[in-house]
Design a protein around this motif. Structure first.
Motif, short mmCIF file in Angstrom:
data_model
loop_
_atom_site.label_atom_id
_atom_site.label_comp_id
_atom_site.label_asym_id
_atom_site.label_seq_id
_atom_site.Cartn_x
_atom_site.Cartn_y
_atom_site.Cartn_z
N HIS A 11 0.82 -1.21 0.00
CA HIS A 11 0.00 0.00 0.00
C HIS A 11 0.86 1.27 0.00
O HIS A 11 0.35 2.35 -0.20
N ARG A 12 2.16 1.11 0.25
CA ARG A 12 3.06 2.26 0.38
C ARG A 12 3.89 2.44 -0.89
O ARG A 12 4.61 1.53 -1.30
N THR A 13 3.80 3.61 -1.48
CA THR A 13 4.59 3.93 -2.68
C THR A 13 5.22 5.30 -2.47
O THR A 13 4.59 6.21 -1.95
N VAL A 14 6.47 5.43 -2.87
CA VAL A 14 7.17 6.70 -2.74
C VAL A 14 7.52 7.22 -4.12
O VAL A 14 8.11 6.50 -4.94
N VAL A 15 7.15 8.46 -4.40
CA VAL A 15 7.53 9.13 -5.64
C VAL A 15 8.51 10.25 -5.27
O VAL A 15 8.15 11.19 -4.55
N HIS A 16 9.73 10.12 -5.75
CA HIS A 16 10.77 11.11 -5.47
C HIS A 16 10.84 12.11 -6.62
O HIS A 16 10.94 11.72 -7.79
N LEU A 17 10.78 13.39 -6.30
CA LEU A 17 10.89 14.46 -7.29
C LEU A 17 12.32 15.00 -7.22
O LEU A 17 12.68 15.70 -6.26
N LEU A 18 13.11 14.64 -8.20
CA LEU A 18 14.53 15.01 -8.23
C LEU A 18 14.73 16.20 -9.16
O LEU A 18 14.40 16.13 -10.34
N ARG A 19 15.25 17.28 -8.63
CA ARG A 19 15.59 18.41 -9.50
C ARG A 19 16.90 18.10 -10.22
O ARG A 19 17.79 17.46 -9.66
N HIS A 20 17.01 18.54 -11.46
CA HIS A 20 18.22 18.29 -12.24
C HIS A 20 19.43 18.99 -11.63
O HIS A 20 19.30 19.89 -10.79
N GLY A 21 20.61 18.61 -12.09
CA GLY A 21 21.84 19.24 -11.62
C GLY A 21 22.13 20.57 -12.32
O GLY A 21 21.36 21.02 -13.18
N GLU A 22 23.25 21.17 -11.96
CA GLU A 22 23.61 22.48 -12.52
C GLU A 22 23.74 22.41 -14.04
O GLU A 22 24.25 21.43 -14.59
N VAL A 23 23.32 23.48 -14.70
CA VAL A 23 23.36 23.59 -16.15
C VAL A 23 24.53 24.47 -16.58
O VAL A 23 24.87 25.45 -15.91
N TYR A 24 25.13 24.12 -17.72
CA TYR A 24 26.18 24.96 -18.29
C TYR A 24 25.51 26.16 -18.93
O TYR A 24 24.82 26.05 -19.94
N ASN A 25 25.71 27.34 -18.34
CA ASN A 25 24.99 28.53 -18.74
C ASN A 25 25.88 29.76 -18.50
O ASN A 25 25.60 30.59 -17.64
N PRO A 26 26.97 29.86 -19.26
CA PRO A 26 27.93 30.93 -18.99
C PRO A 26 27.38 32.33 -19.18
O PRO A 26 27.89 33.29 -18.59
N GLN A 27 26.32 32.49 -20.00
CA GLN A 27 25.74 33.81 -20.21
C GLN A 27 24.75 34.19 -19.11
O GLN A 27 24.30 35.34 -19.05
N GLY A 28 24.39 33.24 -18.28
CA GLY A 28 23.51 33.54 -17.15
C GLY A 28 22.10 33.92 -17.54
O GLY A 28 21.50 34.81 -16.93
N ILE A 29 21.54 33.24 -18.56
CA ILE A 29 20.19 33.59 -18.98
C ILE A 29 19.16 32.68 -18.30
O ILE A 29 19.49 31.60 -17.82
N PHE A 30 17.92 33.15 -18.31
CA PHE A 30 16.81 32.31 -17.83
C PHE A 30 16.41 31.42 -18.99
O PHE A 30 15.75 31.86 -19.93
N TYR A 31 16.80 30.14 -18.95
CA TYR A 31 16.67 29.29 -20.13
C TYR A 31 15.31 28.63 -20.26
O TYR A 31 14.88 28.29 -21.36
N GLY A 32 14.58 28.42 -19.16
CA GLY A 32 13.23 27.87 -19.25
C GLY A 32 13.14 26.61 -20.08
O GLY A 32 13.80 25.61 -19.78
N ARG A 33 12.36 26.65 -21.16
CA ARG A 33 12.19 25.49 -22.04
C ARG A 33 13.07 25.54 -23.29
O ARG A 33 12.88 24.76 -24.21
N LEU A 34 14.02 26.47 -23.33
CA LEU A 34 14.89 26.55 -24.50
C LEU A 34 15.70 25.26 -24.64
O LEU A 34 16.20 24.72 -23.65
N PRO A 35 15.86 24.77 -25.86
CA PRO A 35 16.67 23.56 -26.06
C PRO A 35 18.16 23.86 -25.96
O PRO A 35 18.58 25.02 -26.05
#
Length: 221
Positions: A11-35
């Protein structure tokens, strides 16, 4: 008849929500859904740290957002359990009109009048996808993962906003908030424990806590 430990475990199930690791983003933009935004070297280390955290757990399902950074974070977690990474678009990042900009307090974006109209309603919010919608799709993805992994554990690799919205929703807290107060660091784990389909607890941990001081301090997803 009193249920056995094995019956109760079903009856017990655990769903873990893992946030991704750091992104390579040298320009420091808000990337959102950009590929094209992938993990940095530090981000890969965070993904490996997450894989180690889950290595001894009863994980039978690993699902990621379609974004490259989420897929890359999921790969070592799935590999540790000989699983394939599934994809669920419902757990992807929210939309924002500020995608592609260097948007944040102190970077000058708020000084531009063309942005002010989008800031008129922080409760919805007016600059992007409604918080209720983000929470709803994220929890729908979590519910499907719960049903597929019933009696075991699942890992969903997602992004800060959807994870935080899901947590606020299941804890019956208001969804509008100051983004600076989110408890959802890079590669952190927010765990929702269900008894059948009922949420019984939420917990939070940071397997990469010691790596966070070296991460970029920019707006991210």
């Amino acid at each position: 008849m009193r249920p056995t430990a094995g019956d109760e475990a079903n009856h017990r199930t655990v769903v873990h929500l893992l946030r991704h690791g750091e992104v390579y983003n040298p320009q420091g933009i808000f990337y959102g859904r950009l590929p094209g935004f992938r993990l940095s070297d530090l981000g890969h280390r965070m993904a490996e740290r997450a894989a180690g955290f889950f290595a001894t757990r009863d994980v039978v399902l690993v699902i990621a957002s379609p974004m490259e950074r989420a897929q890359q974070t999921a790969e070592p977690v799935a590999g540790a359990h000989d699983l394939e990474v599934g994809t669920d678009p419902r757990i992807t990042e929210g939309t924002s009109v500020f995608q592609g900009l260097t948007f944040g307090v102190g970077d000058g974006s708020l000084r531009h009048p063309q942005h002010w109209w989008h800031l008129r309603n922080p409760f919805r919010p007016s600059w992007g996808e409604p918080y209720e919608q983000v929470a709803g799709r994220m929890l729908a993805g979590a519910a499907d993962a719960r049903d597929k992994a019933v009696g075991h554990e699942a890992v969903l690799v997602s992004h800060q906003l959807p994870i935080w919205m899901a947590r606020l929703k299941v804890e019956n807290r208001r969804l509008w908030h100051d983004p600076r107060t989110r408890e959802c660091s890079l590669a952190s784990v927010t765990s929702i424990t269900y008894h059948d389909d009922r949420v019984v607890s939420v917990s939070y941990t940071e397997p990469s806590r010691d790596l966070l001081p070296g991460a970029q301090k920019i707006a991210g997803a």
